[in-house]
Design a protein around this motif. Structure first.
Motif, mmCIF file in Angstrom:
data_model
loop_
_atom_site.group_PDB
_atom_site.id
_atom_site.type_symbol
_atom_site.label_atom_id
_atom_site.label_comp_id
_atom_site.label_asym_id
_atom_site.label_seq_id
_atom_site.Cartn_x
_atom_site.Cartn_y
_atom_site.Cartn_z
ATOM 1 N N ASP A 261 7.810 -4.477 -3.463
ATOM 2 C CA ASP A 261 8.436 -3.888 -2.276
ATOM 3 C C ASP A 261 7.464 -3.793 -1.106
ATOM 4 O OD1 ASP A 261 6.792 -1.881 -3.112
ATOM 5 O OD2 ASP A 261 8.346 -0.367 -3.378
ATOM 6 N N CYS A 262 6.263 -4.407 -1.268
ATOM 7 C CA CYS A 262 5.257 -4.502 -0.207
ATOM 8 C C CYS A 262 4.635 -3.151 0.134
ATOM 9 C CB CYS A 262 5.841 -5.137 1.063
ATOM 10 S SG CYS A 262 6.604 -6.750 0.787
ATOM 11 N N LYS A 263 4.605 -2.233 -0.833
ATOM 12 C CA LYS A 263 3.993 -0.926 -0.637
ATOM 13 C C LYS A 263 2.998 -0.635 -1.755
ATOM 14 C CE LYS A 263 7.870 1.392 1.716
ATOM 15 N NZ LYS A 263 8.791 2.552 1.668
ATOM 16 N N TYR A 264 2.010 0.197 -1.428
ATOM 17 C CA TYR A 264 1.148 0.785 -2.450
ATOM 18 C C TYR A 264 1.261 2.294 -2.344
ATOM 19 C CZ TYR A 264 -2.272 1.414 1.351
ATOM 20 O OH TYR A 264 -2.896 1.763 2.519
ATOM 21 N N LYS A 265 1.136 2.979 -3.481
ATOM 22 C CA LYS A 265 1.338 4.429 -3.520
ATOM 23 C C LYS A 265 0.262 5.084 -4.375
ATOM 24 C CE LYS A 265 6.370 4.091 -2.916
ATOM 25 N NZ LYS A 265 7.698 4.520 -3.421
ATOM 26 N N VAL A 266 0.017 6.361 -4.075
ATOM 27 C CA VAL A 266 -0.934 7.179 -4.829
ATOM 28 C C VAL A 266 -0.157 8.316 -5.480
ATOM 29 C CG1 VAL A 266 -3.045 8.557 -4.748
ATOM 30 C CG2 VAL A 266 -2.767 6.611 -3.186
ATOM 31 N N ASN A 278 2.942 2.234 4.483
ATOM 32 C CA ASN A 278 3.991 1.533 5.211
ATOM 33 C C ASN A 278 4.276 0.193 4.525
ATOM 34 O OD1 ASN A 278 4.155 3.555 7.179
ATOM 35 N ND2 ASN A 278 2.456 2.643 8.331
ATOM 36 N N THR A 279 5.384 -0.411 4.883
ATOM 37 C CA THR A 279 5.754 -1.695 4.298
ATOM 38 C C THR A 279 4.887 -2.805 4.881
ATOM 39 O OG1 THR A 279 8.026 -0.938 4.013
ATOM 40 C CG2 THR A 279 7.627 -3.305 3.881
ATOM 41 N N HIS A 280 4.225 -3.580 4.010
ATOM 42 C CA HIS A 280 3.393 -4.689 4.449
ATOM 43 C C HIS A 280 4.227 -5.962 4.590
ATOM 44 C CE1 HIS A 280 0.322 -1.826 3.362
ATOM 45 N NE2 HIS A 280 -0.646 -2.644 3.717
ATOM 46 N N ASP A 281 3.581 -7.001 5.073
ATOM 47 C CA ASP A 281 4.285 -8.271 5.268
ATOM 48 C C ASP A 281 4.535 -9.008 3.958
ATOM 49 O OD1 ASP A 281 4.290 -7.831 8.002
ATOM 50 O OD2 ASP A 281 2.373 -8.858 8.299
ATOM 51 N N TYR A 282 3.674 -8.777 2.973
ATOM 52 C CA TYR A 282 3.758 -9.498 1.701
ATOM 53 C C TYR A 282 3.622 -8.498 0.550
ATOM 54 C CZ TYR A 282 2.805 -13.511 4.719
ATOM 55 O OH TYR A 282 2.852 -14.457 5.723
ATOM 56 N N PRO A 283 4.067 -8.886 -0.651
ATOM 57 C CA PRO A 283 3.899 -8.004 -1.813
ATOM 58 C C PRO A 283 2.423 -7.668 -2.050
ATOM 59 C CG PRO A 283 5.432 -9.774 -2.315
ATOM 60 C CD PRO A 283 4.844 -10.100 -0.982
ATOM 61 N N LEU A 306 -9.344 -1.474 2.639
ATOM 62 C CA LEU A 306 -10.166 -0.433 2.014
ATOM 63 C C LEU A 306 -9.651 0.928 2.458
ATOM 64 C CD1 LEU A 306 -12.771 0.357 0.391
ATOM 65 C CD2 LEU A 306 -13.966 0.335 2.595
ATOM 66 N N CYS A 307 -9.379 1.817 1.494
ATOM 67 C CA CYS A 307 -8.808 3.134 1.786
ATOM 68 C C CYS A 307 -9.574 4.211 1.028
ATOM 69 C CB CYS A 307 -7.334 3.199 1.382
ATOM 70 S SG CYS A 307 -6.315 1.851 2.000
ATOM 71 N N ASP A 308 -9.465 5.461 1.524
ATOM 72 C CA ASP A 308 -9.979 6.571 0.745
ATOM 73 C C ASP A 308 -8.847 7.154 -0.094
ATOM 74 O OD1 ASP A 308 -8.436 8.148 2.393
ATOM 75 O OD2 ASP A 308 -10.114 8.944 3.541
ATOM 76 N N GLN A 309 -9.159 8.160 -0.907
ATOM 77 C CA GLN A 309 -8.176 8.632 -1.876
ATOM 78 C C GLN A 309 -6.993 9.350 -1.236
ATOM 79 O OE1 GLN A 309 -9.343 12.365 -4.113
ATOM 80 N NE2 GLN A 309 -11.373 11.619 -3.595
ATOM 81 N N THR A 310 -7.115 9.741 0.033
ATOM 82 C CA THR A 310 -5.974 10.329 0.727
ATOM 83 C C THR A 310 -5.008 9.271 1.245
ATOM 84 O OG1 THR A 310 -7.115 10.356 2.872
ATOM 85 C CG2 THR A 310 -7.399 12.275 1.454
ATOM 86 N N GLY A 311 -5.391 7.973 1.162
ATOM 87 C CA GLY A 311 -4.556 6.887 1.635
ATOM 88 C C GLY A 311 -4.956 6.344 2.986
#
Length: 796
Positions: A261-266, A278-283, A306-311
């Motif tokens: 669905d082109c998203k990552y979640k924590v 947010n929704t990305h362009d690709y999976p 690259l993200c920190d643990q808060t997203g």
């Protein structure tokens, strides 16, 4: 009216500027994104087909597996690759992923470090010409040593083996395949259990932090399955598309998921959503936590983030890689390797980490370089190191830098001559600082040093795991070390900083529920040390550290705590809780006079900091806060509470009273009242309580002042502060046993018979009779005192 604008000829920041702020009309500060990725690709791909997986064996060595029937070994120091296990091409074996077995707490180091796992599908399992899978064929995983010798070949799944993970103890192996099964194997390759059988492929699996749970994908759902056969799994719908990758970090206990669905979640370990992108362009095809739990990376088509643990996203790279099918971190959390769809192997290094302390700012500009800037006079220093930088900490007038082989200690007064000593292991995962000491955590132990580089102590306890320690579970002060026990998360082990021995009677602190965060205050006497605890319910407790046994009290300060931090100069505490910004000017008031505690607290609405803000530091009167979109902002508190703390710490009570009269704030008077009561300064306490209209307490203090003996006054003040045991002990040590009995009777404490026996006086009997003949406890005491002889000479 018009605006006259100016820009610099050349930008001073290398990345976007996220925030600016004025300190006065002539001084402004700007903040830019920190934590950047420096990525490299080969001029020509070493693989001819897509790279399916990568894995680290140590911070300088990476293995990559590709559909071109090759496994390559990469040397990071010279960026060269060599062929590994030539039989892979000879046997036309197509690897699908790599799982490296790393050292676990120094046990069996040579064997574990030299061993890696390759999952693969035999040629008869995947048809390269027709492009379909023969699910009737069994696919294998092979255990291969670093020398290329096959130690074990195991037929594991029908269809390709899609994911494999070693347990954190290194004793078990977890596999998942296209047949929908999740299996646990012994280290020797023997099947121990089949945890799940699904109708759809399981694309990714992960062990829980204690290797007693397993996380796996099930279409659009995530499932946490305990290893015990009778335990029920926790299942929840996580995405709107098929989930492709998951990761579960043992340090922060948070879960990452990525899907079509082109998203990552924590998520937390209960399945509660902490962040959704947010929704990305690709999976999103790959996700991976850094081993220390501070950062994570996500991979997509020509995208590395690259993200920190808060997203919050620190860095966004757009390399020409195709889809990133797999991402792996080095054990020191500084390097990343990626498996690319175009045959490339991507290598990235985390740089541009920015730290600030007072007027100093440091920036990690490369693998081995740090730039330091004094914002007061614009003085700059460039520090070069022999080896790769792993961890950096800046606080309390010192900077501590851990490289892969040495530790450097700098004073902010002199950046030219650091104190240097060799590290036993080059895998430092955590640095904590106090005013006089700093603490290092590596893969084998905890070490406490002075800023002169002298080893002070190395605390240990049974079952201690270094791989899961972080700044939430380890706290350091000049005299105390606090470490949460992972085996029993309700327990905090307390040690002497000077020798590493357990405090007092050696018994750890026990809380009623699981503890999530601990923090020690940094100022005051060792006997007055306090520790904050945030439990699983996000309730905040303040507990006494150097009080032992049943006398130790743990009292609730607040609820719904998001984050908190102690001040570095005074024992003030700031927290974000339930949409409020709260400052406890004197948290110890809860032990002195709980009725006045609310008057010593400053609260205001936290909506100005945005959604889900996080406290970074509390230095002087400045509080640094990171907002959800990543910008760092500062807010100030009144300078008068810290001035009051300074007066009290130096016993300048008259100055403290004059300060409160000048400021004319009830919060300051309330702080002075409880500070004076705690220090048994009766005259100051009387003035302060009168200023906040506490008439009954003023009268009580006036009665105490009329007592002739100092010991009696101190005992009464201890009772005033709710310290009944301390008040009784003061009287008994001073020989005022009769007064101790009277106080116990006034408190309806009928367990004072033994003290009465020491006096053998009928005066106690008359005092008890005043309580009334209907009191059964009093009657019991009268019967036990019957027949006692009175020594009137002793009474007088």
């Amino acid at each position: 009216m018009k605006l006259k604008s100016t820009l610099q000829k050349q930008p001073k920041h290398q990345e976007l500027v996220s925030s600016v702020g004025w300190t006065n009309p002539d001084e402004v500060y700007s903040a830019s994104d920190d934590h950047q990725l420096k990525s490299t690709l080969q001029k020509q791909p070493k693989h001819q087909e897509l790279v399916s997986s990568v894995g680290w064996t140590n911070p300088d060595e990476v293995y990559s597996a590709s559909d071109d029937h090759q496994v390559l070994k990469w040397n990071i120091l010279n960026n060269e690759s060599t062929g590994f296990w030539p039989n892979c091409r000879k046997m036309s074996i197509r690897p699908t992923c790599i799982g490296s077995l790393k050292e676990y707490q120094g046990r069996n180091k040579a064997q574990m470090c030299l061993c890696c796992l390759l999952q693969m599908s035999d040629a008869y399992c995947i048809s390269t010409y027709l492009g379909f899978l023969n699910y009737q064929s069994l696919c294998k995983f092979l255990l291969i040593s670093r020398t290329g010798r096959v130690e074990k070949s195991v037929e594991a799944h029908r269809g390709a083996v899609l994911s494999v993970k070693w347990s954190y103890t290194g004793s078990e192996l977890l596999t998942a395949g296209e047949d929908g099964q999740v299996k646990i194997w012994s280290r020797s390759g023997m099947l121990r259990a089949t945890l799940a059988q699904n109708s759809s492929p399981v694309y990714s699996v992960m062990w829980g932090p204690d290797s007693d749970q397993v996380l796996y994908t099930q279409g659009r759902q995530l499932v946490i399955k305990p290893v015990q056969a009778t335990a029920k799994p926790n299942t929840w719908r996580a995405h709107d598309g098929v989930i492709l990758k998951v990761d579960w970090n043992p340090v922060n206990n948070l879960i990452l998921s990525a899907a079509e669905d082109c998203k990552y979640k924590v998520w937390d370990n209960y399945g509660r959503l902490m962040y959704s992108s947010n929704t990305h362009d690709y999976p999103i095809t790959s996700v991976s936590w850094s081993p220390d739990g501070e950062l994570f990376v996500i991979g997509s088509f020509n995208t590395l983030r690259l993200c920190d643990q808060t997203g919050w996203s620190h860095s966004l790279e757009k390399p020409n890689t195709g889809s990133l099918f797999n991402i792996a971190w080095s054990s020191d959390s500084t390097q990343i390797a990626g498996a690319c769809g175009n045959g490339q192997v991507l290598f990235s290094h985390v740089i541009e980490k920015r730290l600030e302390w007072r007027n100093f700012e440091l920036l990690i500009t490369g693998r081995k370089t740090i730039d330091v800037r004094n914002v007061n006079n614009e003085a700059r220093e460039k520090l070069d190191f022999r080896d790769r930088i792993i961890k950096v900490s800046l606080a309390y007038h010192h900077m501590v830098v851990a490289t892969s082989s040495q530790c450097y200690i700098y004073s902010v007064k002199n950046w030219n001559t650091p104190m240097i000593f060799d590290l036993k292991e080059g895998s430092v995962t955590l640095i904590r600082q106090s005013e006089k000491h700093f603490l290092l955590v590596d893969s084998s132990s905890i070490y406490v040093y002075t800023y002169e580089g002298r080893l002070v102590s190395s605390p240990k306890f049974v079952g201690m795991r270094m791989d899961i320690l972080n700044h939430h579970t380890v706290s350091l002060s000049d005299d105390t070390i606090a470490i949460r026990d992972k085996n029993d998360e309700k327990t905090v082990n307390l040690f002497e900083t000077s020798n590493g021995k357990p405090l007092g009677d050696g018994k750890p602190f026990q809380h009623s529920t699981e503890i999530m965060e601990i923090a020690l205050d940094q100022c005051g006497l060792p006997s007055e040390r306090r520790m904050t605890i945030v439990d699983r319910n996000r309730d905040l407790y303040l507990t006494q550290v150097r009080v032992y046994g049943n006398n130790r009290k743990s009292l609730k300060l607040g609820t719904m705590i998001q984050s908190l931090v102690w001040n570095d100069e005074t024992n003030m505490l700031v927290a974000l809780n339930n949409g409020r910004f709260t400052v406890w000017y004197y948290p110890n008031a809860i032990y002195v006079d709980n009725d006045v505690l609310s008057k010593t607290v400053m609260t205001r609405d936290a909506s100005e900091f945005g959604k889900k803000p996080h406290l970074l530091s509390f230095i002087g009167k400045q509080v640094a806060i990171r907002r959800a979109e990543g910008s760092v902002i500062s807010t100030t508190i009144s300078p008068y509470p810290s001035m009051l703390h300074d007066c009290v710490n130096h016993n300048r009570w008259d100055d403290a009273v004059r300060l409160c009269r000048f400021v004319k704030e009830d919060s300051l008077w309330a702080c002075l009242a409880v500070m004076a009561a705690y220090a048994k300064e009766l005259s100051t306490a009387e003035v302060a309580y009168a200023a906040i209209d506490e008439t009954d307490k003023v009268q009580f203090i006036q009665n105490i002042k009329e007592l002739s003996r100092k010991e009696a006054r101190n005992a009464e003040m201890a009772l005033f502060c709710g310290q009944e045991a301390d008040g009784e002990a003061i009287l008994l040590q001073s020989g005022l046993i009769f007064r101790a009995i009277i106080i116990n009777i006034q408190l309806y404490n009928w367990n004072s018979v033994e003290m009465a026996r020491r006096m053998k006086g009928e005066q106690r009997q008359r005092q008890v009779e005043r309580c009334g003949p209907g009191d059964r406890q009093a009657g019991t005491v009268l019967s036990r005192w019957a027949g006692m002889e009175t020594d009137w000479q002793e009474l007088t």
